[in-house]
Design an enzyme around this catalytic site. Structure first.
Site, PDB file in Angstrom:
ATOM      1  N   HIS A   1     -45.296  46.392   3.777  1.00 59.97           N
ATOM      2  CA  HIS A   1     -44.296  47.776   3.294  1.00 59.97           C
ATOM      3  C   HIS A   1     -44.504  47.997   1.924  1.00 59.97           C
ATOM      4  O   HIS A   1     -45.121  47.278   1.131  1.00 59.97           O
ATOM      5  CB  HIS A   1     -42.961  47.306   3.576  1.00 59.97           C
ATOM      6  CG  HIS A   1     -42.277  46.111   2.819  1.00 59.97           C
ATOM      7  ND1 HIS A   1     -41.934  46.466   1.471  1.00 59.97           N
ATOM      8  CD2 HIS A   1     -42.111  44.864   2.900  1.00 59.97           C
ATOM      9  CE1 HIS A   1     -41.475  45.306   0.973  1.00 59.97           C
ATOM     10  NE2 HIS A   1     -41.432  44.263   1.864  1.00 59.97           N
TER      11      HIS A   1
ATOM     12  N   ASP B 228     -40.122  27.059  13.867  1.00 59.84           N
ATOM     13  CA  ASP B 228     -40.803  25.880  13.420  1.00 59.84           C
ATOM     14  C   ASP B 228     -39.596  25.302  12.338  1.00 59.84           C
ATOM     15  O   ASP B 228     -39.096  25.722  11.410  1.00 59.84           O
ATOM     16  CB  ASP B 228     -41.841  26.365  12.373  1.00 59.84           C
ATOM     17  CG  ASP B 228     -42.634  24.819  12.073  1.00 59.84           C
ATOM     18  OD1 ASP B 228     -42.057  24.031  11.566  1.00 59.84           O
ATOM     19  OD2 ASP B 228     -43.870  25.078  12.184  1.00 59.84           O
TER      20      ASP B 228
ATOM     21  N   SER C 118     -42.695  38.762   2.507  1.00 56.56           N
ATOM     22  CA  SER C 118     -43.265  39.613   3.143  1.00 56.56           C
ATOM     23  C   SER C 118     -44.767  39.984   2.882  1.00 56.56           C
ATOM     24  O   SER C 118     -45.433  39.739   1.732  1.00 56.56           O
ATOM     25  CB  SER C 118     -42.816  41.073   2.347  1.00 56.56           C
ATOM     26  OG  SER C 118     -41.208  41.183   2.627  1.00 56.56           O
TER      27      SER C 118
END
Length: 429
Positions: free
Chosen positions: A246, A372, A387
């Site tokens: 982003h 996980d 991110s």
């Protein structure tokens, strides 16, 4: 005899009424089914993309498309409905049908080479300077006992970017402050860019502040930003990279920061603040004093892109992975590759819960959930700084982590790798 005729007429009338009732029910059911089918078709048309890429060697029949949140919907791809759109190019239209009968829409298919990239997963630091200065706040000025705001009076808004003042290019907060003070209260001509597109001239009249005896413009501006993200992939042929998934946005306005110049630098992860419901976690790290890894070339809504120094590329034994086309991304098991403890990137299991083909939001193409136990134990799920962590499925790079759900840190959004790869390929060599 007359009584029989009366009874017969009565029974016939009752039968006629029952038949009319059955007909109304049947007509209502048909109408409801028709409206439902049309509604489903409209929803599917909105949810499906207007175009898709197809890897060379694949057949149109191999396309598998299903709208978001549309389990069980049978969307079939027909034969091309038109000849090649552009002569000499593998581009054509195909028709989509629901349940093999209801027309949904025609989409454009373009055949492209399969791209291969090196999956990342390493953290990196972002140092960027804006193209101009961004207006991030407004503040009133008391002048001769009256409240004024010169910036608002000039039509300037939060998120606007000021690129020139009186014809002089500005790129730092200090330059703007100096020009405002030297104005002596005379109008300043400002070149302003709004939402990255529209550019206009604004005339701002600074006023002298009663409390500080200096000239003020009534606005706060920002000229730089810094942070930590994760490298998504590297093009092995050009050494260009994509990361973050982003854009780098201003923390106060949420607007995409216009990039003038910047660097990608090495980061050492020093700790993790574990995410909890209502409180997103984060990776803590420090920038190293070593030479920059590379330069930043573009800050886009889909990520941050740049050019790495050849000496900065060291991904160990990582092999190139094919970039998945959006229609190849499926709900189900997958993994993310990320670094959370200062060591090397590791793969952690996740589940892709939902795939969204809608182009309304290019950074929220899928919903993912961390499964996980190792990663859940370390971070609680997805934290800030992760991110850009690449998402892998069936041997392909399918996307990157972009956002975390504030109230459920184990879940978040991901972007299609296709979106990032196409943006990287658009950079001028």
């Amino acid at each position: 005899m007359e009584k029989c005729n009366i009874r017969y007429l009565k029974e016939a009338k009752e039968l006629h009424c029952r038949m009319k009732k059955i007909y109304r029910i049947f007509a209502g059911m048909v109408s409801a089914l028709t409206i439902s089918a049309l509604s489903l078709s409209l929803y599917a048309g909105h949810s499906l993309p207007d175009f898709v890429y197809l890897a060379q060697g694949q057949e149109v029949a191999e396309l598998e498309l299903s709208p978001a949140s549309f389990s069980g919907a049978a969307i079939t791809v027909g034969a091309p409905v038109g000849q090649t759109v552009d002569a000499g190019e593998d581009r054509y239209s195909v028709g989509l049908r629901m349940f093999g009968a209801i027309s949904v829409k025609d989409i454009l298919v373009q055949v492209v080479p399969r791209e291969y990239v090196l999956p990342g997963g390493s953290p990196f630091g972002i140092k960027m300077f804006t193209d101009g200065v961004m207006v991030v706040g407004m503040t009133d000025v008391i002048n001769s006992g009256e409240t004024r705001n010169p910036a608002k009076e000039a039509g300037i808004r939060l998120g606007d970017v000021i690129t020139r003042i009186n014809g002089k290019r500005v790129s730092t907060n200090e330059e703007v402050a100096a020009l405002v003070e030297r104005s002596g209260g005379s109008p300043l001509s400002m070149e302003v860019r709004r939402e990255g597109r529209e550019t206009f001239e604004a005339s701002l009249l600074p006023v002298r502040s009663d409390d500080a005896d200096v000239y003020r413009a009534g606005m706060w501006v920002r000229d730089s930003s810094a942070g930590i993200g994760t490298l998504t992939f590297i093009d092995p042929e050009t050494s260009r990279f994509a990361g973050l998934g982003h854009g780098v946005c201003d923390i106060d306005t949420g607007s995409l920061m216009p990039l003038s110049s910047g660097e990608a630098v090495d980061v050492v992860i020093t700790g993790v603040t574990k995410g909890m419901s209502g409180s997103p976690g984060e990776l803590r790290g420090t920038f190293t004093e070593a030479q920059p890894m590379g330069v930043l070339l573009r800050n886009d809504s889909t990520g941050i892109y740049g050019q790495l120094n050849p000496s900065a590329i060291d991904l160990g034994d990582v092999s190139p992975a094919p970039v998945a086309m959006r229609q190849e991304v499926k709900a189900g098991k997958a993994s993310i590759r990320t670094t959370v403890d200062g060591g090397e990137p590791e793969e952690y299991e996740i589940v892709i819960e939902k795939v969204n083909f809608s182009e309304a939001n290019p950074t929220r193409n899928m919903v993912i959930r961390v499964t996980d136990p190792r990663l859940l134990s370390k971070t609680g799920g997805i934290v800030q700084g992760m991110s850009g962590s690449p998402i892998l499925q069936n041997g392909k790079l399918v996307g990157a982590v972009t956002h975390v759900f504030v109230n459920d840190p184990a879940r978040g959004y991901g972007i299609f790798a296709e979106n990032m790869e196409k943006c990287l390929s658009e950079l001028v060599p």
